[in-house]
Write a protein that holds these residues in place. Structure first.
Motif, short mmCIF file in Angstrom:
data_model
loop_
_atom_site.label_atom_id
_atom_site.label_comp_id
_atom_site.label_asym_id
_atom_site.label_seq_id
_atom_site.Cartn_x
_atom_site.Cartn_y
_atom_site.Cartn_z
N PRO A 14 0.93 -1.36 0.17
CA PRO A 14 -0.01 0.23 -0.04
C PRO A 14 0.90 1.20 0.06
O PRO A 14 1.99 1.41 0.58
N ALA A 15 0.22 2.20 -0.61
CA ALA A 15 0.98 3.65 -0.73
C ALA A 15 0.97 4.20 0.89
O ALA A 15 0.24 5.25 1.18
N ASP A 16 1.84 3.81 1.48
CA ASP A 16 2.21 4.49 2.86
C ASP A 16 4.03 4.37 3.34
O ASP A 16 4.29 3.76 2.69
N LEU A 17 4.07 4.92 4.23
CA LEU A 17 5.41 4.95 4.82
C LEU A 17 5.96 3.55 5.03
O LEU A 17 7.11 3.56 5.02
N THR A 18 5.27 2.73 5.41
CA THR A 18 5.98 1.15 5.35
C THR A 18 6.49 0.77 4.08
O THR A 18 7.65 0.17 4.11
N LEU A 19 6.18 1.12 3.14
CA LEU A 19 6.49 1.02 1.82
C LEU A 19 8.01 1.53 1.60
O LEU A 19 8.83 0.89 1.21
#
Length: 139
Positions: A14-19
Motif C-alpha cells: 500500500p502507498a504508505d510509509l511502510t513501503l
C-alpha cells in the motif's frame, strides 16, 4: 529492465510509509549482493529512490487506497528503479521542477532526484510509472 541484472529486488504494498521502509531495506539487500557499487552511486541512487518513493506515497490519491510496486535493479552499467502505482495520475512537469528557496520546508524531493540521476521519467496514465536511472560511475 534488462536480463543482464546482477541483482534485483521487488516490493509491493500500500502507498504508505511502510513501503518507503521496505524500499530502504531492499536497497540495502542490493548493496550486499553487489558490493562493488561505489559509495557515491549507492548514496545518490538511494537518495533519489527514497525521495521519489516518499512523494509517491504522500501524494497517491484516488477513490481507493493506492498500491505501489517498486522494481530495483543493478546491472554492470546502470542502477534502475521503476515505481508503478494505481493512484490518480500525478500532474507534474519534471521540466519545471526546481530547487525551492532555502526557507522552504518541502518541495526538494524531485529536484534532488533529478540532480542525482541521469534520467527521471514520469508516465501518467492509468496510474503513474516513474523510471529512475543512474549510470554507474564505477563501471
Amino acid at each position: 529492465m534488462g536480463s543482464d541484472a546482477l541483482a534485483s529486488e521487488y516490493i509491493e504494498g500500500p502507498a504508505d510509509l511502510t513501503l518507503v521502509d521496505a524500499v530502504h531495506d531492499a536497497l540495502e539487500d542490493l548493496w550486499r549482493r553487489v558490493p562493488e557499487v561505489s559509495d557515491e552511486d549507492r548514496m545518490l541512487f538511494a537518495l533519489a529512490v527514497s525521495e521519489v518513493a516518499t512523494n509517491v506515497v504522500e501524494h497517491a490519491e484516488g477513490p481507493e487506497h493506492a498500491t505501489v510496486t517498486v522494481r530495483l535493479e543493478v546491472d554492470a552499467a546502470m542502477l534502475t528503479a521503476v515505481m508503478t502505482d494505481d493512484a490518480d495520475p500525478a500532474l507534474i512537469r519534471l521540466d519545471r521542477v526546481a530547487m525551492p528557496g532555502e526557507d522552504a520546508e518541502s518541495g526538494r524531493g524531485l529536484a534532488l532526484a533529478l540532480a542525482a540521476l541521469d534520467d527521471l521519467e514520469h508516465d501518467p496514465g492509468d496510474g503513474n510509472v516513474w523510471r529512475l536511472r543512474r549510470r554507474r560511475r564505477d563501471a
